[in-house]
Design a protein around this motif. Structure first.
Motif, short mmCIF file in Angstrom:
data_model
loop_
_atom_site.label_atom_id
_atom_site.label_comp_id
_atom_site.label_asym_id
_atom_site.label_seq_id
_atom_site.Cartn_x
_atom_site.Cartn_y
_atom_site.Cartn_z
N UNK A 82 0.83 -1.21 0.00
CA UNK A 82 0.00 0.00 0.00
C UNK A 82 0.86 1.26 0.00
N UNK A 83 1.96 1.23 -0.75
CA UNK A 83 2.82 2.39 -0.90
C UNK A 83 3.89 2.57 0.17
N UNK A 84 3.90 1.71 1.18
CA UNK A 84 4.88 1.82 2.26
C UNK A 84 5.83 0.62 2.22
N UNK A 85 7.12 0.87 2.40
CA UNK A 85 8.06 -0.25 2.42
C UNK A 85 7.88 -1.10 3.69
N UNK A 86 7.93 -2.43 3.52
CA UNK A 86 7.86 -3.33 4.67
C UNK A 86 8.98 -4.36 4.57
N UNK A 87 9.39 -4.83 5.72
CA UNK A 87 10.33 -5.94 5.82
C UNK A 87 9.68 -6.94 6.75
N UNK A 88 9.63 -8.19 6.32
CA UNK A 88 8.94 -9.20 7.12
C UNK A 88 9.71 -10.51 7.07
N UNK A 89 9.73 -11.19 8.19
CA UNK A 89 10.33 -12.52 8.28
C UNK A 89 9.22 -13.55 8.24
N UNK A 90 9.50 -14.68 7.63
CA UNK A 90 8.47 -15.71 7.49
C UNK A 90 9.15 -17.07 7.41
N UNK A 91 8.38 -18.11 7.67
CA UNK A 91 8.86 -19.48 7.59
C UNK A 91 8.66 -20.02 6.19
N UNK A 92 9.53 -20.93 5.77
CA UNK A 92 9.34 -21.62 4.50
C UNK A 92 7.97 -22.30 4.54
N UNK A 93 7.28 -22.27 3.46
CA UNK A 93 5.95 -22.89 3.40
C UNK A 93 4.83 -21.91 3.64
N UNK A 94 5.12 -20.71 4.16
CA UNK A 94 4.08 -19.71 4.33
C UNK A 94 3.84 -19.00 3.01
N UNK A 95 2.60 -18.70 2.74
CA UNK A 95 2.25 -17.97 1.51
C UNK A 95 2.24 -16.47 1.80
N UNK A 96 2.15 -15.69 0.73
CA UNK A 96 2.01 -14.25 0.90
C UNK A 96 0.76 -13.93 1.71
N UNK A 97 -0.30 -14.69 1.50
CA UNK A 97 -1.53 -14.49 2.26
C UNK A 97 -1.28 -14.70 3.75
N UNK A 98 -0.57 -15.76 4.11
CA UNK A 98 -0.25 -16.01 5.52
C UNK A 98 0.52 -14.83 6.11
#
Length: 68
Positions: A9-25
């Motif tokens: 939504x126009x703002x930069x984000x940095x996110x950590x996630x586990x393998x197997x997670x989708x963008x939706x998750x």
């Protein structure tokens, strides 16, 4: 744990996630974006539809690093 960077939504984000997670998750659980829903989990119903680079994509089948 993996980390990815993208614009949401126009703002930069940095996110950590586990393998197997989708963008939706990641959007729902880590970023609090609940407008995209998990209807079928296979991309067939379209309730998880998001725009990525101006193109319609199904967030439940998209790996988070693919939007970087």
């Amino acid at each position: 744990m993996r980390t990815t960077h993208f614009e949401l939504d126009g703002a930069p984000v940095q996110v950590s996630y586990d393998d197997g997670e989708s963008l939706l998750d990641v959007m729902r659980e880590r970023l609090g974006i609940t407008s995209a829903k998990n209807g079928c989990g296979t991309g067939a119903c379209g309730s998880c539809t998001v725009l990525v680079g101006g193109k319609v994509r199904r967030a439940c089948t998209l790996a988070p690093h693919k939007v970087e």
